[in-house]
Design an enzyme around this catalytic site. Structure first.
Site, PDB file in Angstrom:
ATOM      1  N   ASP A 309      24.710 117.193  12.829  1.00 44.59           N
ATOM      2  CA  ASP A 309      23.839 117.558  13.972  1.00 44.59           C
ATOM      3  C   ASP A 309      23.001 116.340  14.378  1.00 44.59           C
ATOM      4  OD1 ASP A 309      22.621 118.956  16.010  1.00 44.59           O
ATOM      5  OD2 ASP A 309      21.493 120.324  14.706  1.00 44.59           O
ATOM      6  N   GLY A 328      15.113 117.837  16.338  1.00 44.20           N
ATOM      7  CA  GLY A 328      16.309 117.084  15.953  1.00 44.20           C
ATOM      8  C   GLY A 328      16.022 115.819  15.186  1.00 44.20           C
TER       9      GLY A 328
HETATM   10 ZN   LIG Z   1      22.290 123.726  17.715  1.00 45.10          ZN
END
Ligand SMILES: [Zn+2]
Length: 432
Positions: A309, A328
């Site tokens: 990710d 993130g």
């Molecule tokens: Zn996601």
């Protein structure tokens, strides 16, 4: 073009290391022979790379990454993201469509493919959005997107809120033989919360993201996958409850697969040192109990694969603090050494388990020809120095992103050479 990698320590089918020479012809693995077994005459035509007894694995495959182009080139470009991937030992990456514009037309799929080809580093496989602009209102043209080269459909970054919309998407994807890849999040349970609903949120007076916000979508979608027959893949699993549902669905033969990120295997919310947004990601770091459930699920195959990710952001964006900074963290350049150091060197995992979850397993789930080190497979290979020890230095990343909670961690097992289709695309000592 002929290439041979000599003195490669290769895992065999039983997880044992064997010293081999790997012969590559026109980007494809031609032969894997015992080291030194070929005569100079036979082998002389090959350009040689001496692996010097280091580990050689199929190139790592990452089925969940954000390359940010088009639209967010200040965070990352397809070129910088590809270089970061190569430096982390990845040879195939699948990029998410939540760019600006969203990758929801054949033209934007074409743009990603062209930019990736220009960069000429790793294999970049584009996903297309399920709904136009990822707004959840209208399905994209799945058939045209498949024709343009999309490998699956996802609104990653947000959950598809309407069950009917998801059911329609699954039925259409199934009719085309394509998978649905789901970011599972029920917005009505989240309401802008930045961290997990738990101890950290309580201590800092923050709103929390509860486990159910993920698991409710997982449960809903498993029922819809059962009804439609689609291959349904769950993104970045983070909760015990989601795992329970996935395990049960697999047991009764529903076509569900799943992925987990290194940070959800290594960090719990109680590890977050303070209001530092380099610890802010979605799904958030959960409880220690969830972490243990994720590890066990990866071990028993309930979760099929590891993905990073990889989600780069600029330093200015991450400096906005826990409330306002975007979700993130970057992942390519730390994934293997983190997991090797914390799970293999500690004796919890065999090396082969880690390698399979980063190579053969994603290849199996998504029907890729890569992920195998055998004749006929693409010559996508990673050489790893298992003895090399160094600290994670975000300033040295090839990615534009520096947003990681792992800065300063002392790790072993660093990729040193990455080969894609028989060509060295990154090697240690080379400038970013
Ligand atoms: Zn996601």
């Amino acid at each position: 073009m002929l290439l041979k990698i000599t003195n490669a320590n290769v895992l065999d089918g039983n997880g044992q290391l064997q010293l081999k020479d790997i012969y590559i012809h026109d980007g494809v693995i031609e032969k894997v022979a015992d080291a030194g077994s070929e005569t100079a005459g036979q082998a002389g035509a090959y350009q040689a790379v001496d692996a010097g007894g280091k580990l050689v694995t199929p190139g790592f495959i990452d089925m969940h990454v954000h390359l940010r182009e088009p639209g967010y080139e200040h965070k990352e470009t397809i070129e910088t993201g590809s270089r970061s991937a190569a430096k982390g030992g990845f040879t195939t990456i699948a990029c998410m469509p939540n760019t600006r514009p969203v990758i929801d037309t054949p033209e934007t799929i074409g743009l990603v493919k062209n930019k990736a080809a220009e960069a000429g580093l790793v294999n970049v496989l584009p996903y297309a959005a399920i709904t136009k602009s990822e707004l959840g209102r209208e399905l994209t043209d799945f058939a045209a997107l498949k024709e343009a080269g999309a490998i699956g459909f996802t609104d990653d970054g947000v959950g598809v809120q309407s069950a009917q919309m998801m059911k329609d998407a699954m039925a259409l994807a199934h009719s085309l033989g394509m998978p649905i890849i789901a970011h599972c999040e029920d917005n009505s349970l989240v309401e802008g919360a930045p961290v997990n609903e738990g101890e950290f949120a309580k201590r800092h007076g923050l709103k929390g993201i509860p486990n159910e916000s993920e698991a409710i979508h997982v449960g809903r979608d498993i029922l819809l996958a059962e009804a439609t027959g689609v291959h349904y893949h769950v993104c970045h699993v983070s909760t015990e409850q989601s795992i329970r549902l996935i395990r049960q669905a697999k047991e009764i033969g529903i076509r569900v697969t799943a992925e987990v990120c290194p940070h959800h295997l290594l960090l719990a919310e109680t590890d977050i040192p303070g209001l530092d947004a380099n610890w802010k990601m979605n799904p958030p770091l959960r409880s220690q109990r969830d972490v243990e459930a994720c590890i066990e699920a990866l071990e028993d195959g309930t979760i099929d694969m590891i993905v990073t990710d990889h989600a780069p952001h600029s330093e200015e964006e991450k400096a906005k603090g826990m409330h306002l900074a975007p979700f993130g963290i970057v992942g390519f350049e730390t994934a293997f050494p983190l997991l090797y150091t914390k799970f293999v060197l500690t004796g919890r995992w065999d090396l082969s388990l880690l390698v399979e979850r980063m190579t053969a397993d994603p290849a199996r789930v998504f029907g890729l020809t890569a992920g195998r080190l055998e004749p006929g497979a693409p010559a996508d290979l990673t050489i790893v120095d298992l003895e090399k020890e160094q600290e994670v230095d975000p300033a040295a990343f090839a990615s534009k992103g520096r947003n990681t909670p792992f800065g300063g961690w002392k790790l072993k097992g660093w990729p040193v050479t990455t080969i894609v289709k028989g060509k060295v695309v990154w090697s240690e000592g080379q400038a970013n």
